[in-house]
Design a protein around this motif. Structure first.
Motif, PDB file in Angstrom:
ATOM      1  N   LEU A 133      29.251  43.139 -14.930  1.00  0.00           N
ATOM      2  CA  LEU A 133      28.208  42.248 -15.443  1.00  0.00           C
ATOM      3  C   LEU A 133      27.813  42.638 -16.858  1.00  0.00           C
ATOM      4  O   LEU A 133      27.546  41.778 -17.699  1.00  0.00           O
ATOM      5  CB  LEU A 133      26.981  42.285 -14.527  1.00  0.00           C
ATOM      6  N   GLU A 148      28.038  40.482 -20.864  1.00  0.00           N
ATOM      7  CA  GLU A 148      27.005  40.411 -21.891  1.00  0.00           C
ATOM      8  C   GLU A 148      26.106  39.190 -21.801  1.00  0.00           C
ATOM      9  O   GLU A 148      25.379  38.870 -22.727  1.00  0.00           O
ATOM     10  CB  GLU A 148      27.627  40.497 -23.290  1.00  0.00           C
ATOM     11  N   SER A 149      26.175  38.492 -20.681  1.00  0.00           N
ATOM     12  CA  SER A 149      25.265  37.348 -20.531  1.00  0.00           C
ATOM     13  C   SER A 149      24.106  37.720 -19.604  1.00  0.00           C
ATOM     14  O   SER A 149      23.283  36.885 -19.267  1.00  0.00           O
ATOM     15  CB  SER A 149      26.017  36.138 -19.977  1.00  0.00           C
ATOM     16  N   PHE A 150      24.065  38.994 -19.220  1.00  0.00           N
ATOM     17  CA  PHE A 150      22.952  39.447 -18.381  1.00  0.00           C
ATOM     18  C   PHE A 150      22.161  40.518 -19.122  1.00  0.00           C
ATOM     19  O   PHE A 150      22.721  41.295 -19.887  1.00  0.00           O
ATOM     20  CB  PHE A 150      23.477  40.057 -17.078  1.00  0.00           C
ATOM     21  N   SER A 151      20.861  40.543 -18.879  1.00  0.00           N
ATOM     22  CA  SER A 151      20.059  41.609 -19.469  1.00  0.00           C
ATOM     23  C   SER A 151      20.075  42.809 -18.523  1.00  0.00           C
ATOM     24  O   SER A 151      20.693  42.778 -17.461  1.00  0.00           O
ATOM     25  CB  SER A 151      18.624  41.127 -19.679  1.00  0.00           C
ATOM     26  N   MET A 174      17.830  43.812 -16.674  1.00  0.00           N
ATOM     27  CA  MET A 174      17.251  43.382 -15.399  1.00  0.00           C
ATOM     28  C   MET A 174      18.324  42.849 -14.450  1.00  0.00           C
ATOM     29  O   MET A 174      18.444  43.285 -13.305  1.00  0.00           O
ATOM     30  CB  MET A 174      16.227  42.265 -15.632  1.00  0.00           C
ATOM     31  N   GLY A 175      19.101  41.903 -14.970  1.00  0.00           N
ATOM     32  CA  GLY A 175      20.125  41.280 -14.132  1.00  0.00           C
ATOM     33  C   GLY A 175      21.140  42.294 -13.651  1.00  0.00           C
ATOM     34  O   GLY A 175      21.512  42.320 -12.478  1.00  0.00           O
ATOM     35  N   ALA A 198      21.777  43.253  -9.748  1.00  0.00           N
ATOM     36  CA  ALA A 198      23.107  43.144  -9.153  1.00  0.00           C
ATOM     37  C   ALA A 198      23.535  44.491  -8.584  1.00  0.00           C
ATOM     38  O   ALA A 198      24.138  44.572  -7.507  1.00  0.00           O
ATOM     39  CB  ALA A 198      24.116  42.668 -10.195  1.00  0.00           C
TER      40      ALA A 198
END
Lengths: 164, 118
Positions: A93, A97-100, A102-103, A107
Motif C-alpha cells: 500500500l 502512494e495513494s494511501f496516507s 492512516m490507511g 490495512a
C-alpha cells in the motif's frame, strides 16, 4: 550508513518496550486475540523512515524476542503470521502512494488480524472460528487507526531526522 | 487522511458487515441430535433444538429442552440415568444400564476446552 546497526538497535529496544507496555495495560477487550498492537507503531515508522526490508527485520526480531520474554512459542507463531502478512500489505500500500499513513496502518492492523485468524484456523482445524472474522476486522480498523494517528504525529516530528 | 484511506475503511467495514450478516443468516448448524439406542440398536434421533419429550419403550422418558437432553424418568430402581446431568455436547452420553438404553449426542457443539494459553 555506519549508524544503521545502532538505529536498528534503538528501534528494536523501542518496539520491545512498547510490547512490554502493552502487556501492562490492563484493558481487556473481552475478546481474546484483540490488543492494541502498540509495537506496530515502530514497524510503521521504520517502514516510512527506512524501507520494507528493514521493517520486516524489525518485526521478526521484535516478535521473537518479545515472544520469548513475555509469552510463549505459540504466540510467536501467531504473531509471525500476522506480522508478516501485515507487513507485506503495508509495504504494498505504501508503494502505491495513494494511501496516507492512516490507511497503511489500518490495512496493517486488519491484515495482522487476518493472518492470525488463518493460523488459528489451521491449528484448531476448523472453520468455526470464522464467526470471529468480522469482529477481528473491525478491531483491526480501530487499532490500526489509533496506531496510524500516532505514527503520523511521530513521523511529522521526525521529518528532519535521517536514520542511518 | 486521503480519499483512498476512507475507501479502505469503508471496504473493510462492508466486508465485516457481510460476514456478520452471513453468520446471522446461516441457520443454526450447531444443533446436534440426541441418538437413542436400545441394546445397540438405533431407536431414534431427536433434534436438540426443539423441545420435546420422548418416551422410550415405556421404560424411560427423555426430555429435550434448551438444547439439552435429560432423562427425566426411568422405571429402574437405581435411577442413575435420571440423576445424570443434562447433556448437550458432542460425545456426551446418558446410559441406563438396566434397560440397555444409551442416549448420546451426535454432531453438536464441540467439547469446550477448560482453558487455552498462548
Amino acid at each position: 550508513m555506519k549508524n544503521k546497526v545502532a538505529y536498528f538497535g534503538v528501534f528494536t529496544a523501542f518496539a520491545l518496550i512498547l510490547s512490554y507496555v502493552e502487556m501492562l495495560i490492563p484493558i481487556q477487550f473481552g475478546i481474546p486475540g484483540i490488543k492494541l498492537g502498540l509495537a506496530n507503531l515502530m514497524i510503521v515508522i521504520m517502514l516510512y523512515k527506512r524501507n520494507a526490508k528493514e521493517a520486516m527485520m524489525l518485526s521478526v526480531v521484535r516478535i521473537v524476542l518479545a515472544g520469548f520474554m513475555f509469552s510463549n512459542l505459540f504466540s510467536i507463531i501467531y504473531s509471525l503470521a500476522g506480522g508478516t502478512l501485515s507487513l507485506i500489505v503495508m509495504a504494498l500500500l505504501k508503494k502505491r502512494e495513494s494511501f496516507s499513513v492512516m490507511g497503511v496502518s489500518i490495512a496493517g492492523g486488519v491484515s495482522h488480524n487476518i493472518g492470525q485468524l488463518l493460523v488459528a484456523m489451521a491449528v484448531v482445524e476448523t472453520y468455526r472460528v470464522g464467526y470471529y472474522f468480522p469482529v477481528l476486522l473491525i478491531a483491526g480498523v480501530l487499532t490500526g487507526a489509533l496506531i496510524g494517528v500516532v505514527s503520523n504525529e511521530v513521523l511529522k516530528r521526525l521529518r528532519g531526522v535521517d536514520l542511518g | 487522511m486521503k480519499k483512498n484511506d476512507w475507501i479502505l475503511i469503508a471496504a473493510v467495514l462492508v466486508v465485516a458487515g457481510i460476514f456478520f450478516g452471513m453468520h446471522l443468516l446461516t441457520p443454526g448448524v450447531k444443533g446436534g441430535v440426541a441418538e437413542v439406542t436400545i441394546d445397540g440398536v438405533l431407536y431414534g434421533t431427536y433434534a436438540l433444538d426443539e423441545n420435546q419429550t420422548v418416551t422410550i419403550r415405556d421404560t424411560n422418558r427423555l426430555e429435550i429442552g434448551e438444547g439439552k437432553a435429560k432423562m427425566v424418568w426411568a422405571d429402574c430402581p437405581d435411577q442413575i440415568c435420571v440423576n445424570q446431568k443434562a447433556i448437550s455436547k458432542e460425545g456426551e452420553s446418558i446410559i441406563c444400564l438396566p434397560n440397555k438404553i444409551v442416549v448420546s449426542i451426535v454432531g453438536g457443539d464441540k467439547k469446550t476446552m477448560d482453558a487455552v494459553t498462548y
